[in-house]
Design an enzyme around this catalytic site. Structure first.
Site, PDB file in Angstrom:
ATOM      1  N   ARG A 166       0.830  -1.196   0.000  1.00 47.61           N
ATOM      2  CA  ARG A 166       0.000   0.000   0.000  1.00 47.61           C
ATOM      3  C   ARG A 166       0.866   1.248   0.000  1.00 47.61           C
ATOM      4  O   ARG A 166       2.025   1.195   0.381  1.00 47.61           O
ATOM      5  CB  ARG A 166      -0.888   0.019   1.241  1.00 47.61           C
ATOM      6  CG  ARG A 166      -1.732  -1.214   1.327  1.00 47.61           C
ATOM      7  CD  ARG A 166      -2.570  -1.135   2.573  1.00 47.61           C
ATOM      8  NE  ARG A 166      -3.775  -1.903   2.346  1.00 47.61           N
ATOM      9  CZ  ARG A 166      -4.085  -2.996   3.034  1.00 47.61           C
ATOM     10  NH1 ARG A 166      -3.314  -3.429   3.990  1.00 47.61           N
ATOM     11  NH2 ARG A 166      -5.181  -3.661   2.766  1.00 47.61           N
ATOM     12  N   THR A 167       0.279   2.342  -0.422  1.00 50.53           N
ATOM     13  CA  THR A 167       0.998   3.618  -0.353  1.00 50.53           C
ATOM     14  C   THR A 167       1.158   4.002   1.102  1.00 50.53           C
ATOM     15  O   THR A 167       0.192   4.382   1.749  1.00 50.53           O
ATOM     16  CB  THR A 167       0.226   4.729  -1.075  1.00 50.53           C
ATOM     17  OG1 THR A 167      -0.070   4.284  -2.387  1.00 50.53           O
ATOM     18  CG2 THR A 167       1.047   5.986  -1.141  1.00 50.53           C
TER      19      THR A 167
END
Lengths: 218, 259, 289
Positions: free
Chosen positions: A3-4
């Site tokens: 994920r970012t």
């Protein structure tokens, strides 16, 4: 799933201001990789559908991903007798829901967005960020712009601001940001939304600057 | 009684290219109590003839508010309708949640038609036995749609479905050109007059007539029984005035559980 | 991953992240059970690659818990799902009235996002809600509540009572006990006897009925003042209860005072005045500094 958890290629401030009959959004075209000025031609003022301007700061890939979500939504919007498509106000609310849901999954879209547009006489300008925070106002600024440029925009704003005046306000504010924010480039785009003219996003152009020692006012 | 080799499931075409099960489902709509709707440029009015399933029971409701900007009337299986109504209410609320705005009527009707269609192509499911008149007002103006078990949906200026609806349609066809500019009062009067055509020997009363209104600056709401009584009194005359209209289907019996 | 670590993770003030992947996938959107957004709309909302169907948080934690540690990369920043947007909300209950009020400033740190974002939400003729805390969480909460309230009203054919709403808000907040909704709610309305009633909450749904409750950044300034001046706490001789007009003046006074001392309170106040006649909305300006 990865994920970012931090932004990678980033864009800095986006500014927005309403004027009499429309809205205007400005951003430069730099994509920074940390402190490296990595990409010089990333377009961060974009169009969604026929009526909405989207300006994004923060992670550039997340911004692109968001544009895809919006395009997907607009593509779905084909129905029996083709009702008018989503208004800027509705898209702003939609984006706020997307960004809030992503943050709730701990998978944020790392952006601060400026959403602007005109529909049926309703001039709209709003803000959405990676936590899902959202509001509408006469002026909007993201990133460093919210500290450096927003006060200038607030001071300059009037109900009857003309398009030309608004353009001058934004160019001046972008110039100040270029002087003070290290993650900027002297190459900007300005997008305009009006009822009659629809969306018009300029090609990137250079701002005139003056670096003469001692006479810099800002 | 109509049984053929090709009607044992919904997915088999007859050699004539017909899907008998779907036609039977549409028959359930025709057997349902009559309901009609009509619209002007600002309002939509829907009206229904309520049935009393048992002597001791009350009249079964057949008009329902979906959202502030939308209402439906049903003809056919009430139980199937309840499911669709819940679906429509949920979709309207979802739209409010996501976009902070009312759901476009045409969008919902298209989704509703898709939902009905999916039940015409699946071996193990049965089509919905209910037809809806969807009345709504949104940013593209007033709308009146009819949906049917087949998955089709049509946009109307005025329409009537259910038992003995042909007589109401005849009335509406005769007057529809005046509807666009009609006032809300005139629309209601037209609705009651047309509804009376479908009542046959039964007298139209505030108990068995139901009316809903939605339109510009007018949230969907039911007309109060007193208002209906007053308007019926103003209309005068008991049974249907114009009896020349052809009845294209059987009479709905009082024991019919369908609304 | 052990339970106590998870709980710590969800505290609003957590500074850095150690996130096990998939752990939070079930918490998207309005958790409304069978009444929640579903069907096409929900599909549109689930923007990600995976469907928002959730295993329970505890079973998920054991499945794949490869920890991702933040700190490398060209620009270091830790993601926090929480942000405090400041502001003050309050409600006062009289014998036959209720006042619900909140300022309209929305901040983040030293930045004022906007000067005109009311914290008060009208629910029906008999009650309103006000919320301070995190704007995104608060907005989502009010949206979930409006969804449930609309379903209730269609089903029951009557408006939701203030008392029922009070319970609904509590259960809605508690559903997210382990990923709290960072919103501080106060409800004001008339109860079934027409008497003013106020309910105040914490972030996870604990609540109590009272006559006077302040929430948000001005709480520590205003609550003691109102205890003294509205409820007459610690007065040996109790004066007469405040009338509606006196109460409105008191609300104005305390908001002006909060605006002087609290940087997160200012710009203007939206006030819902609830009586047997319905809800009347009044606004008044505060200093914008």
């Amino acid at each position: 799933m990865q994920r970012t958890q931090q932004p990678i290629v980033t864009g800095t401030s986006v500014l927005g201001i309403k004027f009499d009959g429309g809205v205007m959004v400005a951003a430069d075209t730099l994509g920074s990789y940390g402190s490296l000025a990595r990409f010089r031609d990333l377009r961060r003022v974009r169009q969604a559908g026929e009526y909405t301007l989207l300006g994004g700061s923060g992670d550039y890939m997340d911004f692109e991903a968001m544009l895809e979500y919006v395009d997907e939504l607009l593509l779905e919007d084909t129905t029996l007798d083709a009702p008018p498509s989503y208004t800027p106000r509705e898209l702003h609310q939609y984006l706020a829901r997307i960004y809030y849901n992503k943050r709730s999954e701990f998978d944020p879209l790392w952006n601060q967005l400026v959403v602007g547009g005109v529909r049926d006489g309703d001039v709209f300008l709003g803000y959405v960020d990676l936590q899902g925070t959202h509001y509408e106002d006469e002026t909007v600024a993201t990133g460093y712009g919210s500290y450096i440029a927003r006060p200038l925009l607030r001071e300059a704003y009037r109900d009857d601001l003309t398009e030309a005046e608004a353009r001058k306000v934004l160019e001046d504010a972008m110039r100040v940001l270029f002087y003070r924010d290290a993650r900027t480039i002297n190459r900007i785009q300005i997008g305009v939304a009006t009822e009659a003219g629809g969306i018009d996003i300029s090609e990137p152009f250079e701002l005139e600057t003056d670096w003469t020692v001692g006479i810099r006012k800002h | 009684m109509f049984r053929t080799m090709f009607d044992s499931d919904v997915t088999t075409f007859s050699p004539m290219g017909r899907l008998h099960q779907i036609e039977y489902a549409q028959e359930a709509v025709k057997q349902g109590g009559a309901t009609l709707g009509l619209r002007s440029d600002e309002h939509v009015v829907i009206a229904g003839l309520l049935r009393q399933t048992k002597k001791l029971s009350g009249h079964q409701p057949k008009l329902f508010v979906i959202d502030d900007h939308m209402a439906v009337s049903i003809a056919g299986l009430t139980a199937d309708a309840r499911l669709l109504i819940k679906y429509m209410r949920t979709e309207c609320l979802n739209n409010k949640y996501v976009f902070d705005s009312p759901l476009q009527v045409a969008t919902l009707v298209a989704d509703l038609a898709d939902k009905a269609q999916s039940h015409t192509q699946d071996y193990s499911s049965r089509p919905y036995g209910v037809g809806l008149l969807v009345a709504g007002y949104d940013k593209s103006g007033p709308h009146l749609f009819e949906t049917s078990p087949s998955g089709s949906a049509y946009d109307f200026r005025a329409q009537a479905i259910g038992a003995r609806s042909q007589s109401a349609r005849t009335y509406l066809e005769r007057h529809y050109e005046t509807f666009a500019d009609a006032s809300l009062e005139e629309l209601i009067t037209h609705a009651l007059t047309a509804l009376r055509e479908t009542a046959g020997d039964t007298e139209l009363t505030a108990e068995n007539a139901s009316i809903m209104i939605v339109g510009k600056d007018t949230p969907a709401h039911e007309l109060a029984a007193d208002d209906i009584a007053a308007r019926l009194a103003a209309l005068g005359g008991g049974a249907a005035a114009e009896d020349d209209a052809a009845n294209d289907d059987d009479e709905g019996t009082n024991e019919n559980p369908n609304a | 991953m052990a339970f106590p670590m998870q709980r710590e993770l969800y505290l609003p003030t957590v500074p850095t992240l150690t996130v096990s992947s998939q752990m939070h996938s079930g918490l998207s959107g309005p958790s409304l059970g069978s009444h929640g957004p579903s069907g096409p709309m929900a599909a549109r909302l689930a923007t990600g690659k995976q469907a928002p169907v959730a295993p329970s948080r505890f079973s998920a934690a054991s499945s794949s818990s490869a920890a991702v540690t933040v700190g490398s990369g060209p620009k270091t920043a830790a993601f926090s799902p929480y942000v405090l947007n400041g502001g003050t909300a309050l409600a006062l209950a009289g014998k036959d009235f209720c006042i619900v009020a909140g300022d309209t400033r929305m901040s983040a740190g030293y930045e004022i996002h906007t000067r005109n974002k009311p914290k008060t939400y009208r629910i029906n003729d008999k009650c309103s809600i006000a919320m301070a805390g995190m704007q995104a969480d608060a907005t989502n909460l009010i949206k979930m509540l409006r969804f449930r309230i609309a379903m209730y009203e269609r089903k029951m054919g009557k408006p939701m009572s203030t008392q029922s709403l009070a319970q609904l808000v509590s259960t809605t907040l508690y559903r997210r006990r382990f990923f709290p909704i960072y919103a501080f709610v106060v409800i004001g309305g008339l109860d079934e006897d027409g008497v003013g009633s106020v309910y105040g909450y914490d972030a996870v749904g604990s609540f109590e009925r009272s006559t006077c409750c302040v929430q948000g950044s001005g709480t520590s300034l205003l609550q003691p003042v109102l205890d003294n001046q509205f409820d007459f706490k610690n007065h040996s001789i109790k004066p007469d209860e405040l009338t509606l007009d006196e109460s409105i003046d008191l609300v104005k006074d305390v908001f002006v005072s909060a605006g002087e001392r609290d940087i997160y309170t200012g710009d203007s106040v939206e006030m819902h005045i609830i009586t047997a006649d319905g809800v009347r909305v009044e606004t008044f300006d505060l200093k914008r500094d």
